[in-house]
Motif scaffolding. Structure first.
Motif, PDB file in Angstrom:
ATOM      1  N   SER A  11       0.852  -1.195   0.000  1.00  0.00           N
ATOM      2  CA  SER A  11       0.000   0.000   0.000  1.00  0.00           C
ATOM      3  C   SER A  11       0.884   1.241   0.000  1.00  0.00           C
ATOM      4  O   SER A  11       1.857   1.313   0.748  1.00  0.00           O
ATOM      5  CB  SER A  11      -0.919   0.021   1.221  1.00  0.00           C
ATOM      6  N   ILE A  12       0.525   2.207  -0.857  1.00  0.00           N
ATOM      7  CA  ILE A  12       1.304   3.444  -0.974  1.00  0.00           C
ATOM      8  C   ILE A  12       0.348   4.630  -0.927  1.00  0.00           C
ATOM      9  O   ILE A  12      -0.688   4.635  -1.607  1.00  0.00           O
ATOM     10  CB  ILE A  12       2.122   3.484  -2.285  1.00  0.00           C
ATOM     11  N   LEU A  60       2.617  12.228 -13.212  1.00  0.00           N
ATOM     12  CA  LEU A  60       3.042  11.029 -13.943  1.00  0.00           C
ATOM     13  C   LEU A  60       4.510  11.128 -14.345  1.00  0.00           C
ATOM     14  O   LEU A  60       5.242  10.133 -14.340  1.00  0.00           O
ATOM     15  CB  LEU A  60       2.156  10.836 -15.171  1.00  0.00           C
ATOM     16  N   ARG A  61       4.945  12.361 -14.669  1.00  0.00           N
ATOM     17  CA  ARG A  61       6.352  12.531 -15.036  1.00  0.00           C
ATOM     18  C   ARG A  61       7.257  12.296 -13.824  1.00  0.00           C
ATOM     19  O   ARG A  61       8.335  11.705 -13.941  1.00  0.00           O
ATOM     20  CB  ARG A  61       6.559  13.945 -15.594  1.00  0.00           C
ATOM     21  N   GLU A  85       4.175   0.381 -13.349  1.00  0.00           N
ATOM     22  CA  GLU A  85       2.848  -0.244 -13.333  1.00  0.00           C
ATOM     23  C   GLU A  85       2.536  -0.818 -11.952  1.00  0.00           C
ATOM     24  O   GLU A  85       1.401  -0.714 -11.461  1.00  0.00           O
ATOM     25  CB  GLU A  85       2.793  -1.349 -14.392  1.00  0.00           C
ATOM     26  N   LEU A  86       3.553  -1.374 -11.304  1.00  0.00           N
ATOM     27  CA  LEU A  86       3.360  -1.928  -9.967  1.00  0.00           C
ATOM     28  C   LEU A  86       3.018  -0.824  -8.970  1.00  0.00           C
ATOM     29  O   LEU A  86       2.104  -0.969  -8.151  1.00  0.00           O
ATOM     30  CB  LEU A  86       4.636  -2.659  -9.529  1.00  0.00           C
ATOM     31  N   LEU A  87       3.739   0.300  -9.053  1.00  0.00           N
ATOM     32  CA  LEU A  87       3.472   1.419  -8.143  1.00  0.00           C
ATOM     33  C   LEU A  87       2.061   1.957  -8.344  1.00  0.00           C
ATOM     34  O   LEU A  87       1.359   2.280  -7.379  1.00  0.00           O
ATOM     35  CB  LEU A  87       4.497   2.531  -8.362  1.00  0.00           C
ATOM     36  N   GLN A  88       1.654   2.095  -9.603  1.00  0.00           N
ATOM     37  CA  GLN A  88       0.321   2.615  -9.884  1.00  0.00           C
ATOM     38  C   GLN A  88      -0.760   1.722  -9.279  1.00  0.00           C
ATOM     39  O   GLN A  88      -1.788   2.201  -8.811  1.00  0.00           O
ATOM     40  CB  GLN A  88       0.121   2.753 -11.399  1.00  0.00           C
ATOM     41  N   HIS A 115      -6.484   1.188  -7.994  1.00  0.00           N
ATOM     42  CA  HIS A 115      -6.889   0.707  -6.669  1.00  0.00           C
ATOM     43  C   HIS A 115      -6.954   1.834  -5.637  1.00  0.00           C
ATOM     44  O   HIS A 115      -6.960   1.563  -4.437  1.00  0.00           O
ATOM     45  CB  HIS A 115      -5.924  -0.386  -6.184  1.00  0.00           C
ATOM     46  N   MET A 116      -7.002   3.069  -6.103  1.00  0.00           N
ATOM     47  CA  MET A 116      -7.112   4.201  -5.191  1.00  0.00           C
ATOM     48  C   MET A 116      -8.494   4.177  -4.532  1.00  0.00           C
ATOM     49  O   MET A 116      -9.517   4.164  -5.210  1.00  0.00           O
ATOM     50  CB  MET A 116      -6.903   5.517  -5.949  1.00  0.00           C
TER      51      MET A 116
END
Length: 726
Positions: A11-12, A60-61, A85-88, A115-116
């Motif tokens: 979770s981030i 995103l940048r 992609e994993l972080l998103q 997943h937000m």
């Protein structure tokens, strides 16, 4: 190391903040064993304004740069798309300021972060609004703050920004024997304005050091006599009253409560489980201080009431004046101040409900608080809300919490600090005669005196006590905060975190309508942002493909110039080439305004409109108008009158001819007469060009002399920026 940790995170949380066109992002990531890492994601300059679209691109940048190995080094590699992609997929919560563009950027990222579960507003800023908005809508409090604390001409700001006055203030401070706290030296009044909540410190110091403040004002009035600042110091001495000092002291006490709340969230290590209880304490303490009158017995207010028992005496413009003394502080004065605080309390509690609604997802984390018993209903709703947000079974979550809580309590009780050690440290600090100890003592007294109270009870008590001074601005602010609270509830429904008991059909209908309208507004804003950016872009044009006029005939023979399109009559041109496009002269200005086209420099001519400086003018003659040119105007400005007549007769012109003042008067009456509704009147459909004397005599908005007509028509859009050329 950071990338490796993020790769293993489950979770981030992402927080972003845009300041001065720089986007900053931080993260807080947790692994399955609850190991937590917090850090800086990166920053990015946001070009062309902090719009929703540009902020989203910037976020995103910044993520791309985080996922780029060796960024900025000699062996920089391509972005790690798998990591990105994993972080998103791991981002579950996003936080930003309440500004529409920052919140809109987070909503626009919903498709990027699949997943937000929640979009949050920064709580530090929200706490500051608990003071700022209620104080701003009370005219007397706002004026008081500007006059003595926050205004650029206030004594606090002058001491804050003047080394000479700091020295004077400190000299009087060292000689003072009135202040209840001791300090070797106070550099200034801590009156920095960059964060509104910090105003509680200068408010408090203003009261604690009032004798040094008055002495400094007298020094300014005497040592700098004859200057404007001496007059301002004298005005302050003449205006300051017992009522204002009492109200400032009360605001200092109230501000300190907000500071106590701010300290709970204004750190990266803030404990989410503490905040709901901190809000309860804020409500309980303010109710005690204001509705129950405890503010009169403690803190800054008690201190100022004590020192005002003895008078302060000084001369103002040669006349003696005193502040304080026997009989100066009466019941009416104190009741009036408390009533004003009750108005503040009613508004700040409404703001609490709007900024920190009970259904907010982060408030549900109070179920993990180990500092004491939790209301069973609050715990039940919190677990249900968390289960909804995390898509887990509520009963299983409750069961796990019950199993693990005894172990958690044991760990807390055997931590690095025992109760004894904590109390010993607290008592040692209270015994120190410092400003912090004074504040700690004030807060402790409030905590001891404050009784349990619900937010609704405290607000009802406050409303009952402030009806006599309740203003339209306060009522409007209260209604606005209610609407914000309802909007927060709508957002909670859209995020799926409301319980069934909190949802009714009306809320569903309004939420669906709100979602559709917000989506349309976001699209409209994005389109508007693109249009504005397009307006600011340089737009090359083929200058030499149409007739152009040159102020210097030799320019028609320059290299890369098609001299065949040069014309000697400026009324026949589509572009006008001059030395200084910002000052082309009266005739060429009128030609550009009337016929439309570009006024440019020689570099633009030689580059055929691809660089250089050029200003584009819309053709005035394409707006339908009835125009009269008076003999007086033609006599004073024959060349301009000729250009106007030729423009009026042009084949593209939509101007109609008026031949006399009588014709103008009749036509103007047809567009602006009393037979028309105010909304139907068209003041500029009929225009007259007149001499200066005629225009002044008539005093009509649609009768113009030469300069007034230019101001009316001058709608200039930049077609090519100067820095695009050369």
């Amino acid at each position: 190391m950071t990338r490796d940790f993020l790769r293993d995170s489950v979770s981030i949380a992402i927080a972003q903040d845009g300041r001065h066109s720089i986007l900053h992002m931080r993260f807080s990531a947790s692994q399955r064993n609850l190991t937590v890492l917090k850090g800086y994601v990166g920053s990015m300059q946001v070009k062309h304004g902090e719009t929703i679209t540009n902020l989203k691109k910037g976020m995103l940048r910044v993520l791309d740069r985080l996922c780029t190995p060796g960024l900025g080094g000699p062996h920089e590699g391509p972005p790690d798309l798998v990591l990105r992609e994993l972080l998103q997929k791991r981002v579950t919560i996003c936080v930003a300021d309440a500004a529409y563009n920052e919140q809109g950027a987070l909503r626009a990222c919903a498709e990027v972060f699949p997943h937000m579960v929640s979009i949050q507003k920064d709580r530090s800023h929200a706490v500051q609004r608990l003071l700022k908005r209620p104080w701003d809508c009370d005219e007397q409090i706002y004026t008081l703050l500007q006059q003595y604390i926050l205004g650029s001409q206030s004594i606090c700001q002058k001491i804050q920004h003047s080394p000479a006055l700091v020295s004077v203030f400190n000299s009087y401070l060292q000689a003072s024997d009135k202040c209840p706290v001791r300090s070797l030296r106070k550099k200034n009044l801590a009156a920095a304005k960059h964060r509104f909540s910090s105003c509680s410190q200068p408010l408090g110091r203003f009261i604690l050091h009032i004798d040094a403040i008055l002495a400094t004002l007298l020094w300014i009035a005497t040592a700098r006599a004859g200057r404007e600042e001496a007059c301002e110091a004298t005005d302050t001495l003449a205006a300051l009253s017992e009522r204002e000092l009492v109200l400032i002291a009360m605001l200092a006490d109230i501000g300190d409560e907000a500071i106590s709340l701010l300290r709970v969230v204004d750190t990266e290590d803030a404990d989410l489980t503490d905040f709901p209880k901190a809000i309860e304490a804020y409500v309980r303490h303010l109710n005690c201080l204001i509705n129950e009158g405890a503010i009169l017995q403690q803190g800054f207010t008690a201190y100022v009431l004590e020192i005002l028992e003895q008078p302060f005496g000084f001369l103002v413009r040669g006349k003696p004046r005193t502040i304080g003394g026997p009989g100066k502080i009466d019941e009416n004065l104190l009741c009036g101040c408390v009533e004003r605080l009750q108005a503040f309390l009613a508004l700040t509690l409404e703001t609490v409900k709007a900024e920190f609604p009970a259904h907010d997802l982060l408030n549900a984390f109070t179920v993990f608080n180990l500092g004491g018993p939790i209301d069973p209903e609050i715990e039940r709703k919190g677990l249900l809300r968390l289960s909804l947000a995390c898509s887990v079974d509520a009963e299983r979550l409750r069961s796990q919490l019950a199993d693990l809580k005894p172990l958690a309590l044991h760990e807390k009780s055997t931590g690095a600090k025992s109760n004894f050690e904590a109390w010993r440290a607290a008592v040692a600090r209270v015994k120190e005669h410092t400003e912090k100890a004074f504040l700690a003592n004030r807060r402790a007294m409030t905590r001891e005196a404050a009784q349990p109270v619900t937010l609704e009870q405290a607000q009802a008590n406050a409303m009952a006590g402030c009806q006599a001074l309740w203003t339209e601005d306060m009522a409007a602010e209260q209604e606005w905060q209610k609407s914000q609270g309802y909007k927060a509830k709508i957002q909670g429904y859209l995020e799926g975190i409301l319980l069934e008991s909190e949802i009714d059909q009306e809320l569903i209908d309004v939420a669906l309508c709100f979602k559709e309208m917000r989506g349309q507004k976001d699209q409209t804003r994005a389109a508007d942002e693109l249009r504005r950016q397009d307006l600011l872009k340089a737009k090359p044009f083929a200058l030499q493909s149409r007739p152009f006029f040159v102020a210097d005939g030799a320019w028609a023979n320059l290299p890369n110039v098609n001299g065949l399109e040069a014309v000697a009559d400026p009324c026949l041109a589509s572009s006008w080439v001059v030395h200084d496009p910002a000052n082309p002269g009266d005739l060429l200005t009128w030609c550009a305004l009337l016929f439309g086209g570009h006024v440019c420099d020689v570099a633009c001519l030689q580059a055929n409109g691809r660089r250089g400086v050029a200003f584009h003018f819309a053709p005035a003659i394409q707006s339908v108008r009835w125009v009269f040119i008076s003999d007086g105007f033609a006599h004073d400005h024959p060349s301009l009158a000729s250009a106007a007549r030729r423009a009026r007769a042009h084949e593209r012109s939509k101007w109609k001819v008026l031949t006399s003042w009588d014709d103008f008067a009749l036509k103007d009456h047809s567009f602006t007469g009393d037979h028309l509704k105010e909304s139907s009147k068209q003041k500029y459909k009929a225009l007259a060009l007149a001499s200066v004397g005629e225009a002044r005599a008539l005093q009509m908005v649609n009768v113009f002399h030469k300069d007034g007509f230019v101001d009316f028509l001058a709608k200039v859009a930049t077609a090519s920026k100067g820095f695009c050329g050369v």
